[in-house]
Design a protein around this motif. Structure first.
Motif, PDB file in Angstrom:
ATOM      1  N   VAL A 151       0.832  -1.206   0.000  1.00  0.00           N
ATOM      2  CA  VAL A 151       0.000   0.000   0.000  1.00  0.00           C
ATOM      3  C   VAL A 151       0.864   1.253   0.000  1.00  0.00           C
ATOM      4  N   ILE A 152       1.919   1.260   0.802  1.00  0.00           N
ATOM      5  CA  ILE A 152       2.833   2.415   0.824  1.00  0.00           C
ATOM      6  C   ILE A 152       3.453   2.628  -0.562  1.00  0.00           C
ATOM      7  N   ALA A 153       3.887   1.544  -1.190  1.00  0.00           N
ATOM      8  CA  ALA A 153       4.495   1.654  -2.528  1.00  0.00           C
ATOM      9  C   ALA A 153       3.479   2.151  -3.550  1.00  0.00           C
ATOM     10  N   PHE A 154       2.248   1.680  -3.456  1.00  0.00           N
ATOM     11  CA  PHE A 154       1.211   2.093  -4.405  1.00  0.00           C
ATOM     12  C   PHE A 154       0.941   3.595  -4.307  1.00  0.00           C
ATOM     13  N   PHE A 155       0.715   4.088  -3.093  1.00  0.00           N
ATOM     14  CA  PHE A 155       0.439   5.515  -2.938  1.00  0.00           C
ATOM     15  C   PHE A 155       1.684   6.363  -3.206  1.00  0.00           C
ATOM     16  N   GLY A 156       2.860   5.843  -2.900  1.00  0.00           N
ATOM     17  CA  GLY A 156       4.092   6.549  -3.237  1.00  0.00           C
ATOM     18  C   GLY A 156       4.264   6.690  -4.741  1.00  0.00           C
ATOM     19  N   VAL A 169      13.747  16.004  -6.114  1.00  0.00           N
ATOM     20  CA  VAL A 169      14.613  14.918  -6.576  1.00  0.00           C
ATOM     21  C   VAL A 169      15.201  14.158  -5.386  1.00  0.00           C
ATOM     22  N   LEU A 170      15.600  14.882  -4.346  1.00  0.00           N
ATOM     23  CA  LEU A 170      16.123  14.209  -3.154  1.00  0.00           C
ATOM     24  C   LEU A 170      15.041  13.386  -2.457  1.00  0.00           C
ATOM     25  N   LEU A 171      13.816  13.888  -2.441  1.00  0.00           N
ATOM     26  CA  LEU A 171      12.706  13.126  -1.870  1.00  0.00           C
ATOM     27  C   LEU A 171      12.462  11.853  -2.671  1.00  0.00           C
ATOM     28  N   ASP A 172      12.515  11.964  -3.991  1.00  0.00           N
ATOM     29  CA  ASP A 172      12.358  10.796  -4.859  1.00  0.00           C
ATOM     30  C   ASP A 172      13.481   9.791  -4.615  1.00  0.00           C
ATOM     31  N   LEU A 173      14.699  10.278  -4.494  1.00  0.00           N
ATOM     32  CA  LEU A 173      15.845   9.407  -4.256  1.00  0.00           C
ATOM     33  C   LEU A 173      15.724   8.695  -2.910  1.00  0.00           C
ATOM     34  N   GLY A 174      15.400   9.439  -1.875  1.00  0.00           N
ATOM     35  CA  GLY A 174      15.266   8.848  -0.548  1.00  0.00           C
ATOM     36  C   GLY A 174      14.121   7.848  -0.459  1.00  0.00           C
ATOM     37  N   VAL A 199      15.194  -0.207  -6.975  1.00  0.00           N
ATOM     38  CA  VAL A 199      16.617   0.123  -7.105  1.00  0.00           C
ATOM     39  C   VAL A 199      16.846   0.906  -8.395  1.00  0.00           C
ATOM     40  N   VAL A 200      16.191   0.488  -9.477  1.00  0.00           N
ATOM     41  CA  VAL A 200      16.308   1.215 -10.749  1.00  0.00           C
ATOM     42  C   VAL A 200      15.758   2.632 -10.599  1.00  0.00           C
ATOM     43  N   LEU A 201      14.629   2.775  -9.911  1.00  0.00           N
ATOM     44  CA  LEU A 201      14.069   4.110  -9.694  1.00  0.00           C
ATOM     45  C   LEU A 201      14.986   4.979  -8.837  1.00  0.00           C
ATOM     46  N   ALA A 202      15.634   4.365  -7.859  1.00  0.00           N
ATOM     47  CA  ALA A 202      16.590   5.116  -7.032  1.00  0.00           C
ATOM     48  C   ALA A 202      17.787   5.561  -7.869  1.00  0.00           C
ATOM     49  N   LEU A 203      18.264   4.694  -8.748  1.00  0.00           N
ATOM     50  CA  LEU A 203      19.386   5.066  -9.617  1.00  0.00           C
ATOM     51  C   LEU A 203      18.986   6.168 -10.594  1.00  0.00           C
ATOM     52  N   ARG A 204      17.744   6.115 -11.084  1.00  0.00           N
ATOM     53  CA  ARG A 204      17.254   7.164 -11.973  1.00  0.00           C
ATOM     54  C   ARG A 204      17.184   8.500 -11.239  1.00  0.00           C
ATOM     55  N   ALA A 205      16.720   8.466  -9.991  1.00  0.00           N
ATOM     56  CA  ALA A 205      16.655   9.695  -9.196  1.00  0.00           C
ATOM     57  C   ALA A 205      18.062  10.216  -8.908  1.00  0.00           C
ATOM     58  N   LEU A 206      19.002   9.325  -8.656  1.00  0.00           N
ATOM     59  CA  LEU A 206      20.385   9.741  -8.427  1.00  0.00           C
ATOM     60  C   LEU A 206      20.973  10.377  -9.677  1.00  0.00           C
ATOM     61  N   GLN A 207      20.681   9.800 -10.834  1.00  0.00           N
ATOM     62  CA  GLN A 207      21.155  10.375 -12.091  1.00  0.00           C
ATOM     63  C   GLN A 207      20.537  11.748 -12.315  1.00  0.00           C
TER      64      GLN A 207
END
Length: 197
Positions: free
Chosen positions: A44-49, A73-78, A129-137
């Motif tokens: 549920v957390i992932a869905f609403f996020g 972007v930092l919020l997305d990364l975190g 993990v891919v989404l975190a790497l995209r946010a880092l990029q």
């Protein structure tokens, strides 16, 4: 979509009767209510996020403040890194509890849903993990000073601007050197001082 599969399969088919003598619904993961609750909560957390960050991505270009863009972007990364960790814990926890489960006739009917929840928990780790790497990029691109167009111009006040490409699509080597009007201009007009950068 993966989060919907995880919490949907747990809610719909992972609460079953152990046998006909026990009418209460039990969590299929080793009768551990915490395993089912954790899987549902993370899903549920992932869905609403995902919904929140999808809307944020749609409106990202309208954010004019550089500080607000950096925060987004930092919020997305975190959040992406945090959810990758939560999904890793969910996968390990559900797989461990499933391994300890003794399949009875009642539990056998929800076995496919339990396997689906475990499988999609694993896939969710990879996705986050891919989404975190995209946010880092995206964060690195935002802090890269080459995005600003001022580097292509000289730093001296008398530096020329690069030429405009001709009609053939090939950029000419000539640059504009003289003022566009024929009248002479003073080097330093009265009352104006050249700013020092």
């Amino acid at each position: 979509i993966f989060s919907i599969v995880v919490f949907g399969s747990i809610v719909n088919e992972c609460y079953v009767n152990k046998d006909s003598q026990h009418p209460e619904l039990l969590c299929i993961f080793n009768e551990n209510e915490s395993a089912c609750s954790y899987g549902i909560a993370v899903g549920v957390i992932a869905f609403f996020g995902c919904i929140f960050f999808f809307v944020l991505d749609l409106h990202f270009q309208q954010i004019s403040s550089v500080k607000d863009r950096k925060r987004a972007v930092l919020l997305d990364l975190g959040f992406s890194g945090f959810l990758a960790f939560l999904w890793f814990v969910a996968f390990c926890f559900l797989a461990n509890q499933w391994q300890r489960t003794t399949l009875t006739r009642g539990f056998a009917q929800g076995a496919d849903a339990a396997r689906a929840a475990i499988t999609f928990s694993f896939f969710s780790i990879i996705i986050w993990v891919v989404l975190a790497l995209r946010a880092l990029q995206r964060y690195r691109l935002g802090t890269d000073m080459s995005l600003f167009a001022t580097e292509q111009f000289g730093t001296e006040p008398s530096a020329s601007y690069p030429g405009y490409p001709g009609g053939s699509g090939v950029e000419s080597a000539e640059t504009y050197q003289s003022p566009p009007f024929t009248e002479t201009l003073e080097a330093n007009p009265k009352g104006y001082q050249v700013p020092a950068y």
